[in-house]
Write an enzyme that holds these catalytic residues in place. Structure first.
Site, PDB file in Angstrom:
ATOM      1  N   CYS A 185       0.584  -1.237  -0.077  1.00 50.19           N
ATOM      2  CA  CYS A 185       0.041   0.131   0.020  1.00 50.19           C
ATOM      3  C   CYS A 185       0.785   1.179   0.184  1.00 50.19           C
ATOM      4  O   CYS A 185       0.327   2.436  -0.044  1.00 50.19           O
ATOM      5  CB  CYS A 185      -0.938   0.123   1.240  1.00 50.19           C
ATOM      6  SG  CYS A 185      -2.118  -1.535   1.411  1.00 50.19           S
ATOM      7  N   HIS A 226      -8.870   4.085  -1.872  1.00 49.95           N
ATOM      8  CA  HIS A 226      -7.673   3.534  -1.631  1.00 49.95           C
ATOM      9  C   HIS A 226      -7.177   2.700  -2.697  1.00 49.95           C
ATOM     10  O   HIS A 226      -7.069   1.508  -2.671  1.00 49.95           O
ATOM     11  CB  HIS A 226      -7.507   2.823  -0.358  1.00 49.95           C
ATOM     12  CG  HIS A 226      -6.329   2.127  -0.068  1.00 49.95           C
ATOM     13  ND1 HIS A 226      -4.945   2.674  -0.192  1.00 49.95           N
ATOM     14  CD2 HIS A 226      -5.872   1.103   0.911  1.00 49.95           C
ATOM     15  CE1 HIS A 226      -3.945   2.110   0.047  1.00 49.95           C
ATOM     16  NE2 HIS A 226      -4.583   0.983   0.884  1.00 49.95           N
TER      17      HIS A 226
END
Length: 389
Positions: free
Chosen positions: A85, A336
């Site tokens: 991430c 995201h």
């Protein structure tokens, strides 16, 4: 070695995109970023691409896709980065090292992900690639299950903080309503976020749907230049500090109720910048799950271990508080798309410092903190930014 400066940016809408792939998502933001910086494609010395992929698309070799979407860049050296991430921040650091070493004067950083075209169960399995599969592959509910374990351990140690997690979710959704790029521009109150219901079911451990970030498509881009070149540009955002700290991948090898790598990244950044937390105007932090934001309050020094709940309760991190956290809405509201996230967070910070954040604007913002992490606080990147011009 002198770090380069941000001289332009672009941000696409996050959410369920009509763009079919990362190639078209990136092609949507690259020309806008170059235009915003006032540079031509021929001025770019290197392209640095952040895409996680790991199965979202059979097409890989993502670094080369920027040149397919914009043929002006097809012959510019391009490299793809992946760091879970924190993929976008890894690409950003690669570009900064490239310029700081003297190998180039202008670099383009692009982060993107196309996630929504993938079936839900497969999304969960793809994201588990950012866990330690030897020990964590069978966790229920995918990556949410890992953070559900973290939340459960934290609650066992310090008490149930479900309501405070709901307050974090509500804060970020309220902020996201002012973000034109956000995936979910809807205001959810604390009562809704704190109540398990058909619309807000339990997902993993104590985490509810409103505690979890969204599966999103999106792209964002930054243009960097060395300080001499940046001095001729319309705007320039400098890095007072940037740091990167790692922790063991396996949750079994660390105390999951403390984000030690995040703490070290922040402490290193404060020391490099010669500032303290009190000097920051706002922070964009990695709220992939609300428990992550709570733990990051403690890691950045806003509260002692186990005391993060006080920060949301007393209003410190609200947009009108002493240290606004996630005025963009954060990952929780903004979305995201994995590879785009780190780039997006730096775009949001740069917009604030340049006074170009519109309805998201934090008044008199002069010094920004950014924290982006890969995996469950494994790869930890902290930046401190300020406006130069």
């Amino acid at each position: 070695m002198t770090d380069p400066q941000i001289v332009g940016w672009a941000h696409g809408a996050f959410g369920k995109s009509e763009h079919p792939d990362t190639e078209t998502l990136m092609a949507d933001v690259v020309p806008a970023a170059l235009s915003h910086a006032g540079v031509e494609a021929g001025d770019v010395d290197g392209v640095f691409v952040g895409v996680f992929n790991n199965g979202f698309s059979p097409q890989d070799f993502q670094g080369a896709l920027v040149g397919m979407g914009d043929e002006r860049l097809a012959r510019v050296p391009a490299t793809r980065y992946e760091n879970a991430c924190a993929t976008g921040s890894a690409a950003l650091h690669g570009a900064m090292d490239f310029i700081a070493s003297g190998r180039g004067r202008v670099a383009l950083v692009v982060g993107a992900e196309k996630m929504t075209a993938t079936e839900g169960a497969k999304v969960g399995d793809i994201l588990l690639g950012a866990s330690y599969r030897k020990e964590e592959a069978e966790v229920d509910a995918g990556f949410a299950g890992l953070f559900g374990r973290i939340a459960a351990n934290y609650f066992q140690k310090y008490g149930d903080r479900s309501e405070e997690l709901a307050m974090i979710a509500a804060k970020n959704h309220a902020n996201g309503c002012a973000n034109p790029y956000a995936h979910m521009r809807r205001d959810f109150d604390v009562g809704f976020c704190n109540t398990v219901s058909d619309k807000n079911p339990q997902v993993a451990g104590p985490l509810r749907r409103t505690d979890c970030s969204l599966v999103s498509d999106g792209a964002a881009a930054l243009v960097l230049a060395d300080p001499e070149t940046a001095a001729e540009m319309e705007r320039a955002i400098a890095f007072r500090a940037r740091s990167h700290a790692n922790e063991p991948l396996a949750l079994s090898r660390r105390d999951v109720t403390r984000f030690e790598g995040a703490r070290r990244a922040w402490e290193d950044a404060y020391a490099m910048a010669g500032v303290t937390l009190d000097d920051l105007s706002f922070v964009e932090t990695h709220d992939c799950f609300t428990i992550a934001e709570l733990l990051e309050y403690e890691a950045m020094g806003l509260a002692a271990p186990g005391e993060g709940y006080r920060v949301i309760r007393d209003g410190t991190t609200r947009k009108d508080g002493r240290l606004p956290v996630n005025p963009s809405g954060g990952l929780k509201s903004k979305g995201h798309p994995i590879g785009a996230t780190g780039v997006s967070m730096h775009v949001m910070a740069a917009m604030q410092l340049a006074g170009e954040a519109g309805d998201m604007q934090v008044p008199d913002a002069t010094l920004a903190g950014v924290f982006n992490m890969g995996g469950a606080a494994v790869a930890n990147y902290a930046s401190i930014l300020e406006r130069v011009r």
